[in-house]
Every structure is written in C-alpha cells, then in structure tokens.
Design a protein around this motif. Sequence first.
Motif, PDB file in Angstrom:
ATOM      1  N   PHE A  40       0.594  -1.257  -0.218  1.00 23.40           N
ATOM      2  CA  PHE A  40      -0.141   0.036   0.089  1.00 23.40           C
ATOM      3  C   PHE A  40       0.845   1.296   0.042  1.00 23.40           C
ATOM      4  O   PHE A  40       0.383   2.425  -0.662  1.00 23.40           O
ATOM      5  N   ARG A  41       1.997   1.168   0.854  1.00 24.34           N
ATOM      6  CA  ARG A  41       2.906   2.289   0.765  1.00 24.34           C
ATOM      7  C   ARG A  41       3.572   2.549  -0.760  1.00 24.34           C
ATOM      8  O   ARG A  41       3.745   3.739  -1.278  1.00 24.34           O
ATOM      9  N   SER A  42       3.964   1.533  -1.105  1.00 25.13           N
ATOM     10  CA  SER A  42       4.503   1.654  -2.574  1.00 25.13           C
ATOM     11  C   SER A  42       3.489   1.969  -3.753  1.00 25.13           C
ATOM     12  O   SER A  42       3.877   2.824  -4.551  1.00 25.13           O
ATOM     13  N   VAL A  43       2.228   1.596  -3.356  1.00 19.81           N
ATOM     14  CA  VAL A  43       1.178   2.152  -4.593  1.00 19.81           C
ATOM     15  C   VAL A  43       1.011   3.548  -4.354  1.00 19.81           C
ATOM     16  O   VAL A  43       0.729   4.256  -5.533  1.00 19.81           O
ATOM     17  N   GLN A  44       1.264   4.227  -3.107  1.00 19.75           N
ATOM     18  CA  GLN A  44       1.096   5.675  -3.053  1.00 19.75           C
ATOM     19  C   GLN A  44       2.241   6.341  -3.714  1.00 19.75           C
ATOM     20  O   GLN A  44       2.048   7.456  -4.447  1.00 19.75           O
ATOM     21  N   LEU A  45       3.334   5.567  -3.858  1.00 24.85           N
ATOM     22  CA  LEU A  45       4.546   6.145  -4.578  1.00 24.85           C
ATOM     23  C   LEU A  45       4.393   6.077  -5.942  1.00 24.85           C
ATOM     24  O   LEU A  45       4.901   6.919  -6.955  1.00 24.85           O
ATOM     25  N   ALA A  46       4.005   4.845  -6.368  1.00 21.64           N
ATOM     26  CA  ALA A  46       3.698   4.410  -7.871  1.00 21.64           C
ATOM     27  C   ALA A  46       2.570   4.103  -8.362  1.00 21.64           C
ATOM     28  O   ALA A  46       2.359   2.675  -8.315  1.00 21.64           O
ATOM     29  N   PRO A  47       1.469   4.827  -8.376  1.00 20.09           N
ATOM     30  CA  PRO A  47       0.257   4.203  -8.354  1.00 20.09           C
ATOM     31  C   PRO A  47      -0.277   3.381  -9.784  1.00 20.09           C
ATOM     32  O   PRO A  47      -1.143   2.879  -9.741  1.00 20.09           O
TER      33      PRO A  47
END
Length: 270
Positions: A40-47
């Motif tokens: 989820f943290r990663s998706v915020q950075l690379a949606p």
Amino acid sequence: AGQAFQLPLQQRADDVDCLIGLARIEDVHDHDDKATEILFRSVQLAPNRPDLLKFLASVTAKLGLYDVAAATYSNYLKLHPEDEEARRERAYTLVLARKLTAPLNDLNDYVQKHPNDPVGFFEIGMAESLQHPDRALQNLNQALALDPHMTSARQERAHLLEHEGRLEEAVRDLRIVLISKPNDFHAWDELGKCYLAAGRTEDAVETLKRAAELAPQDSVVLIHYSQVLMRAGQQDSARLVLTRLKSRESKEEPRRFPVSRRDDLSGDPS
C-alpha cells in the motif's frame, strides 16, 4: 534476505523496487499482512506500476480483502486489458466477495478460451457451488481430469459429494488430499463429518480428534469433535471439549481474516 533491501531504503525511503522486494520476502514467509502494508505504501509512490498492482491484488486476496483485491485487479487491467489470467482472478475474487453472479461471464469466457487450464474450471466450480452444485461438480471433475493433483479442487469436490450423500466418494477424495496435506485440519474435519454421516463413529472420533489436535483453537472443529464424542457415548470427554471451547471463546479476539475460501463463500464454516 530482507537486509539487502533495508540499506537502500534507509538512503531512499521512496525506493519502490526495494519496497516490492521486501514485500515479496514477507509474502514468501506468509506474512501477508506485512506485505500488504508495504505494498500500500508502494502504490502511493507508484500508483500506475502494473507489477505492483498485480502483486497487491494477489496478496490482498489471500488476506480475504476481496473487494480491495477486485478493485486493484480492475486498476491493473486498465493498464493491461489483455491479461486474461488477471481478469479470471478478478472474477474469482468477486465470487469470494459473494458477488456470485456478476463474474460468471468472465469465468465462462476464460474456460472457453483456455479449455486446458484446470484453475479456470476450479474457480467456476467454486462460483457455482452454492446455487448450482451439479454444474459445480462437472467443472471440478474437469479441473481434476486436467490436473489430478489439484488438491483444492479435490477438497471442494469432496465437500459437494458429502452434501449429496455420496459419502464413499467424498471419503476417497479427502484421503487423497490428506496424503499431500497431512496437516490440513479442514480436510480432517470434513473427513470426520463424512465418517459420522456414514455411521462410522469410531473412525469419526479418531479423525476429528486429529483435527482438534491440529487446530485446538478452532471453534468449528471443537464443536464437531464434541458432537462425535457425544454420539460415541463419551459424554464426559465431550463436556471437557465444550468447556475448553467456551473458555477459549471468552478469551479470543475476533478473527481478523476468514479461515478458508469456502467459509468466505457460504458464511458458514460448518
């Protein structure tokens, strides 16, 4: 292995590749909740990163977060609409979210295009298992014809066979499942119920005792075990199991995630 990703993250907290690497390590070790938090943290950075979305959809589905998984698969499919396996998995997560009719078209389309893929037949069998058990059995039979070692399909078929009263066939399937999954307490529990329904009370006692040993905290297993002990005339032992169950229920926190995909479908693990 996770240390290999920690140093770059200390230097660059927004390194998505390192975050995905950490999530994969957590996933390998069945720490799906930790993997999901990282993703989820990663998706915020690379949606709009496709591999990240597909990975997140898979992990959230394993956690039982089916609505989230289906929505994530949808976002992934906007980027890769040609990925038919992802479309199939989105349909299956919708089935598990109890949106039972909407995904059937996608699953039917998939098996028509991929008639040699046992997973497609298994998933459509699961989708139809509550409302159309006859069609579900046909699809599960096809899945097992394509892959006789597919224990998930064999276990689901055993469940349907038990409900149809075809106990010998269900027992045969469950015994095969337990050869490859000897610690699967769901299979032991199902086998014990089959023995009990067939009047094989002694076999049921031993089988459900094994299920209770493997899952001493599972309330459904303990209820079934106490029932078979009562049937066997072992009232004192049955009362001890029920006392243990009540004691644990008073201390247990509510389960965060479903215990099995069949429970997700039916809402009733018994």
